[in-house]
Design a protein around this motif. Structure first.
Motif, PDB file in Angstrom:
ATOM      1  N   GLY A  10       0.808  -1.022   0.018  1.00 49.27           N
ATOM      2  CA  GLY A  10       0.037   0.080  -0.092  1.00 49.27           C
ATOM      3  C   GLY A  10       0.880   1.085  -0.199  1.00 49.27           C
ATOM      4  N   GLY A  11       2.056   1.188  -0.841  1.00 48.48           N
ATOM      5  CA  GLY A  11       2.860   2.321  -0.435  1.00 48.48           C
ATOM      6  C   GLY A  11       3.004   3.291  -1.833  1.00 48.48           C
ATOM      7  N   SER A  12       1.623   3.245  -2.469  1.00 50.53           N
ATOM      8  CA  SER A  12       1.650   4.120  -3.559  1.00 50.53           C
ATOM      9  C   SER A  12       0.840   5.456  -3.509  1.00 50.53           C
ATOM     10  N   VAL A  13       0.150   5.585  -2.177  1.00 48.84           N
ATOM     11  CA  VAL A  13      -0.490   7.030  -1.866  1.00 48.84           C
ATOM     12  C   VAL A  13      -0.719   7.017  -0.447  1.00 48.84           C
ATOM     13  N   GLY A  14      -1.063   8.040   0.125  1.00 52.21           N
ATOM     14  CA  GLY A  14      -1.582   8.180   1.702  1.00 52.21           C
ATOM     15  C   GLY A  14      -0.343   7.906   2.558  1.00 52.21           C
ATOM     16  N   ILE A  15      -0.624   6.966   3.379  1.00 48.66           N
ATOM     17  CA  ILE A  15       0.215   6.754   4.747  1.00 48.66           C
ATOM     18  C   ILE A  15       1.439   6.107   4.131  1.00 48.66           C
ATOM     19  N   GLY A  16       1.150   5.109   3.194  1.00 45.62           N
ATOM     20  CA  GLY A  16       2.050   4.161   2.953  1.00 45.62           C
ATOM     21  C   GLY A  16       3.313   5.004   1.981  1.00 45.62           C
ATOM     22  N   LEU A  17       2.717   5.748   1.082  1.00 44.35           N
ATOM     23  CA  LEU A  17       3.654   6.550   0.312  1.00 44.35           C
ATOM     24  C   LEU A  17       4.551   7.427   1.132  1.00 44.35           C
ATOM     25  N   ILE A  76       7.971  -0.579  -3.160  1.00 39.86           N
ATOM     26  CA  ILE A  76       6.506  -0.142  -2.894  1.00 39.86           C
ATOM     27  C   ILE A  76       5.444  -0.838  -3.954  1.00 39.86           C
ATOM     28  N   GLY A  77       4.723  -1.524  -2.993  1.00 46.25           N
ATOM     29  CA  GLY A  77       3.629  -2.497  -3.567  1.00 46.25           C
ATOM     30  C   GLY A  77       2.200  -1.989  -3.619  1.00 46.25           C
ATOM     31  N   ALA A  78       1.373  -2.010  -4.681  1.00 46.13           N
ATOM     32  CA  ALA A  78      -0.031  -1.819  -4.888  1.00 46.13           C
ATOM     33  C   ALA A  78      -0.580  -2.353  -6.046  1.00 46.13           C
ATOM     34  N   ARG A  79      -1.952  -2.305  -6.182  1.00 42.24           N
ATOM     35  CA  ARG A  79      -2.470  -2.937  -7.340  1.00 42.24           C
ATOM     36  C   ARG A  79      -2.423  -2.094  -8.552  1.00 42.24           C
ATOM     37  N   ASN A  80      -2.714  -0.929  -8.449  1.00 42.55           N
ATOM     38  CA  ASN A  80      -2.612   0.050  -9.617  1.00 42.55           C
ATOM     39  C   ASN A  80      -1.194   0.138 -10.100  1.00 42.55           C
ATOM     40  N   GLU A  89       0.535   1.617 -12.841  1.00 46.29           N
ATOM     41  CA  GLU A  89       0.763   2.814 -13.401  1.00 46.29           C
ATOM     42  C   GLU A  89       1.349   3.529 -12.280  1.00 46.29           C
ATOM     43  N   ARG A  90       0.392   3.980 -11.116  1.00 47.43           N
ATOM     44  CA  ARG A  90       0.604   4.741 -10.091  1.00 47.43           C
ATOM     45  C   ARG A  90       1.933   4.098  -9.122  1.00 47.43           C
ATOM     46  N   VAL A  91       2.041   2.994  -8.958  1.00 47.16           N
ATOM     47  CA  VAL A  91       2.817   2.475  -8.013  1.00 47.16           C
ATOM     48  C   VAL A  91       4.232   2.668  -8.761  1.00 47.16           C
ATOM     49  N   ASN A 101       3.256  -3.330  11.208  1.00 46.91           N
ATOM     50  CA  ASN A 101       1.625  -3.319  10.535  1.00 46.91           C
ATOM     51  C   ASN A 101       0.970  -2.334  10.920  1.00 46.91           C
ATOM     52  N   THR A 102       0.469  -1.685   9.879  1.00 43.37           N
ATOM     53  CA  THR A 102      -0.652  -0.812  10.248  1.00 43.37           C
ATOM     54  C   THR A 102      -2.012  -1.160  10.447  1.00 43.37           C
ATOM     55  N   ALA A 103      -2.492  -1.049  11.991  1.00 44.25           N
ATOM     56  CA  ALA A 103      -3.708  -1.419  12.258  1.00 44.25           C
ATOM     57  C   ALA A 103      -4.650  -0.157  12.123  1.00 44.25           C
ATOM     58  N   PRO A 137      -2.890   4.445  13.706  1.00 43.70           N
ATOM     59  CA  PRO A 137      -3.181   5.701  13.504  1.00 43.70           C
ATOM     60  C   PRO A 137      -4.778   6.153  13.594  1.00 43.70           C
ATOM     61  N   GLY A 138      -5.099   7.359  14.053  1.00 46.03           N
ATOM     62  CA  GLY A 138      -6.260   8.013  14.202  1.00 46.03           C
ATOM     63  C   GLY A 138      -6.799   8.556  12.841  1.00 46.03           C
ATOM     64  N   LEU A 139      -6.993   9.946  12.835  1.00 49.63           N
ATOM     65  CA  LEU A 139      -7.341  10.345  11.492  1.00 49.63           C
ATOM     66  C   LEU A 139      -6.365  10.878  10.805  1.00 49.63           C
ATOM     67  N   VAL A 140      -6.024  10.272   9.644  1.00 49.73           N
ATOM     68  CA  VAL A 140      -5.137  10.810   8.734  1.00 49.73           C
ATOM     69  C   VAL A 140      -5.397  11.295   7.332  1.00 49.73           C
ATOM     70  N   LEU A 141      -5.137  12.346   7.043  1.00 48.36           N
ATOM     71  CA  LEU A 141      -5.834  12.996   5.915  1.00 48.36           C
ATOM     72  C   LEU A 141      -5.250  12.727   4.626  1.00 48.36           C
ATOM     73  N   ASP A 149      -8.195   9.290   0.207  1.00 47.00           N
ATOM     74  CA  ASP A 149      -9.467   8.466   0.206  1.00 47.00           C
ATOM     75  C   ASP A 149     -10.487   9.419   1.090  1.00 47.00           C
ATOM     76  N   TRP A 150      -9.665   9.894   2.065  1.00 49.43           N
ATOM     77  CA  TRP A 150     -10.615  11.006   3.052  1.00 49.43           C
ATOM     78  C   TRP A 150     -11.165  11.950   2.109  1.00 49.43           C
ATOM     79  N   TRP A 151     -10.650  12.685   1.243  1.00 52.70           N
ATOM     80  CA  TRP A 151     -11.086  13.661   0.492  1.00 52.70           C
ATOM     81  C   TRP A 151     -12.200  13.065  -0.557  1.00 52.70           C
TER      82      TRP A 151
HETATM   83  P1  NDP Z   1      -5.208   4.688   1.003  1.00 55.60           P
HETATM   84  O1  NDP Z   1      -6.429   4.585   0.564  1.00 55.60           O
HETATM   85  O2  NDP Z   1      -4.749   6.444   0.824  1.00 55.60           O
HETATM   86  O3  NDP Z   1      -3.988   4.008   0.224  1.00 55.60           O
HETATM   87  C1  NDP Z   1      -4.115   2.479   0.468  1.00 55.60           C
HETATM   88  C2  NDP Z   1      -3.172   2.169  -0.338  1.00 55.60           C
HETATM   89  O4  NDP Z   1      -3.106   0.691  -0.295  1.00 55.60           O
HETATM   90  C3  NDP Z   1      -2.839   2.419  -1.859  1.00 55.60           C
HETATM   91  O5  NDP Z   1      -1.508   2.273  -2.062  1.00 55.60           O
HETATM   92  C4  NDP Z   1      -3.551   1.129  -2.497  1.00 55.60           C
HETATM   93  O6  NDP Z   1      -3.083   1.116  -3.829  1.00 55.60           O
HETATM   94  C5  NDP Z   1      -3.151   0.009  -1.498  1.00 55.60           C
HETATM   95  N1  NDP Z   1      -4.101  -1.241  -1.653  1.00 55.60           N
HETATM   96  C6  NDP Z   1      -5.212  -1.138  -1.306  1.00 55.60           C
HETATM   97  N2  NDP Z   1      -5.899  -2.546  -1.450  1.00 55.60           N
HETATM   98  C7  NDP Z   1      -4.527  -3.155  -1.887  1.00 55.60           C
HETATM   99  C8  NDP Z   1      -4.269  -4.533  -2.203  1.00 55.60           C
HETATM  100  N3  NDP Z   1      -5.337  -5.388  -2.237  1.00 55.60           N
HETATM  101  N4  NDP Z   1      -3.079  -4.987  -2.511  1.00 55.60           N
HETATM  102  C9  NDP Z   1      -2.178  -4.159  -2.545  1.00 55.60           C
HETATM  103  N5  NDP Z   1      -2.309  -2.712  -2.216  1.00 55.60           N
HETATM  104  C10 NDP Z   1      -3.519  -2.341  -1.837  1.00 55.60           C
HETATM  105  O7  NDP Z   1      -5.178   4.513   2.561  1.00 55.60           O
HETATM  106  P2  NDP Z   1      -4.438   5.178   3.846  1.00 55.60           P
HETATM  107  O8  NDP Z   1      -3.295   5.654   3.538  1.00 55.60           O
HETATM  108  O9  NDP Z   1      -5.429   6.090   4.244  1.00 55.60           O
HETATM  109  O10 NDP Z   1      -4.408   3.872   4.714  1.00 55.60           O
HETATM  110  C11 NDP Z   1      -3.091   3.076   4.775  1.00 55.60           C
HETATM  111  C12 NDP Z   1      -3.267   2.222   6.089  1.00 55.60           C
HETATM  112  O11 NDP Z   1      -3.516   2.790   7.201  1.00 55.60           O
HETATM  113  C13 NDP Z   1      -4.535   1.122   5.784  1.00 55.60           C
HETATM  114  O12 NDP Z   1      -4.287   0.067   6.289  1.00 55.60           O
HETATM  115  C14 NDP Z   1      -5.892   2.060   6.561  1.00 55.60           C
HETATM  116  O13 NDP Z   1      -6.651   1.015   7.058  1.00 55.60           O
HETATM  117  C15 NDP Z   1      -4.796   2.433   7.713  1.00 55.60           C
HETATM  118  N6  NDP Z   1      -5.549   3.419   8.350  1.00 55.60           N
HETATM  119  C16 NDP Z   1      -5.733   4.718   7.869  1.00 55.60           C
HETATM  120  C17 NDP Z   1      -6.115   5.741   8.540  1.00 55.60           C
HETATM  121  C18 NDP Z   1      -6.548   7.142   7.957  1.00 55.60           C
HETATM  122  O14 NDP Z   1      -7.336   7.732   8.775  1.00 55.60           O
HETATM  123  N7  NDP Z   1      -6.096   7.241   6.723  1.00 55.60           N
HETATM  124  C19 NDP Z   1      -6.488   5.533  10.044  1.00 55.60           C
HETATM  125  C20 NDP Z   1      -6.181   4.267  10.742  1.00 55.60           C
HETATM  126  C21 NDP Z   1      -5.637   3.271   9.823  1.00 55.60           C
HETATM  127  P3  NDP Z   1      -4.168   0.231  -4.920  1.00 55.60           P
HETATM  128  O15 NDP Z   1      -5.579   0.747  -4.713  1.00 55.60           O
HETATM  129  O16 NDP Z   1      -3.222   0.637  -6.505  1.00 55.60           O
HETATM  130  O17 NDP Z   1      -3.888  -1.126  -4.490  1.00 55.60           O
END
Ligand code: NDP
Length: 264
Positions: free
Chosen positions: A14-21, A36-40, A42-44, A141-143, A187-191, A194-196
């Motif tokens: 989940g490293g292509s956007v948000g917390i993982g990136l 970094i790993g993710a499904r999309n 092009e983006r990853v 691990n991100t719970a 984490p709690g609320l992380v902007l 997806d939230w937008w």
């Molecule tokens: P985003 O939706 O912004 O990003 C999710 C990432 O995971 C993307 O890179 C997405 O890429 C990837 N992903 C989703 N499904 C899969 C899959 N089946 N296989 C591989 N990659 C996958 O999420 P956040 O950054 O908001 O959240 C990251 C983690 O933090 C999550 O586990 C979430 O539950 C947790 N969390 C988030 C909070 C928040 O407020 N944002 C609060 C608490 C926990 P792609 O779609 O291309 O696969």
């Protein structure tokens, strides 16, 4: 502060956007090589290329659906070929849900279980052997705060994240004799984008703007009345995975602006 992360090799799901990136970029800033790993695809691949350009480190962008065992095996093979293994694994891919216990299907329960829990079991099986060979490693691990303090509209998310929290403890107990430290981030609320997106939909229904909707969410939940940024959260991962965090084993860290009620 010298964190000892230069040259370390890391896989972040989940490293292509948000917390993982943000986590991937923070490790790259410290001189680590990041996959970094993710499904999309092009983006990853685009984000991996950008990290390489911005920080001058080797990166890999891997298209992988971590809920599928064969996809994790394919990712392992790419990482073996390009990196030779990893030192640090961040299981971060995940998604929120919306249902009630009464209206949810078995299929949905199993799909999210695969995404949040089995992916973590399977990446451990795939990558712990490399860490053992290297004399140790770190898994984070991100719970979510929802693992201990549930939101009413997502029982599947709450339950699978609670299981992930326990899995992290079990992994920590099992792996520490090989000098592999496992901890959990809640984490709690992380902007994140997806939230937008969610706010855009819900705000329209309520006749307000996405920004006002998000401000309302922050006021309702976070004691500091704001969302955290992915970059703020990422620093905790870097610290815990570094030599500075080496006495942390099997713990769970809330980074939630004070949202958690009580002490745990
Ligand atoms: P985003 O939706 O912004 O990003 C999710 C990432 O995971 C993307 O890179 C997405 O890429 C990837 N992903 C989703 N499904 C899969 C899959 N089946 N296989 C591989 N990659 C996958 O999420 P956040 O950054 O908001 O959240 C990251 C983690 O933090 C999550 O586990 C979430 O539950 C947790 N969390 C988030 C909070 C928040 O407020 N944002 C609060 C608490 C926990 P792609 O779609 O291309 O696969």
């Amino acid at each position: 502060m010298e964190l000892g992360l230069k040259g370390k090799q890391i896989f972040i799901t989940g490293g292509s956007v948000g917390i993982g990136l943000a986590v991937a970029r923070a490790f790259a800033r410290e001189g680590a090589e990041v996959a970094i790993g993710a499904r999309n695809k092009e983006r990853v691949e685009a984000e991996a290329a950008k990290i390489a350009e911005d920080f001058g480190v080797k990166t890999l962008g891997i298209s992988v659906d971590v809920s599928k065992p064969e996809a994790i095996e394919a990712a392992r093979q790419i990482i073996e070929k390009e990196f030779g293994g990893i030192d640090i694994l961040i299981n971060n891919a995940g998604t929120g849900t919306e249902e009630t216990v009464m209206n949810s299907t078995d299929e949905k329960w199993y799909a999210v279980w695969d995404l949040h829990v089995m992916s973590t079991v399977r990446t451990a099986r795939a990558f712990v052997p490399y860490m053992k060979k290297r004399g140790g490693g770190v898994i984070l691990n991100t719970a979510s705060i929802c693992a201990t303090q549930p939101l009413w509209y997502e029982p599947i998310y709450n339950t699978t994240k609670a299981a992930l929290l326990m899995l992290g403890k079990c992994m920590a107990n099992e792996f520490i004799s090989d000098n592999i430290r496992v901890n959990t981030m809640s984490p709690g609320l992380v902007l994140t984008p997806d939230w937008w997106k969610t706010a855009g939909v819900l705000a329209e229904k309520e006749g307000t703007s996405a920004k006002d909707y998000l401000d309302g969410v922050a006021k309702q939940y976070a004691k500091n009345e704001r969302f955290g940024s992915p970059e703020e959260i990422a620093e905790y991962y870097v610290f815990l995975a570094s030599d500075c965090g080496k006495y942390s084993v099997g713990s769970n860290y809330y980074v939630d602006g004070g949202w958690l009620e009580g002490v745990r």
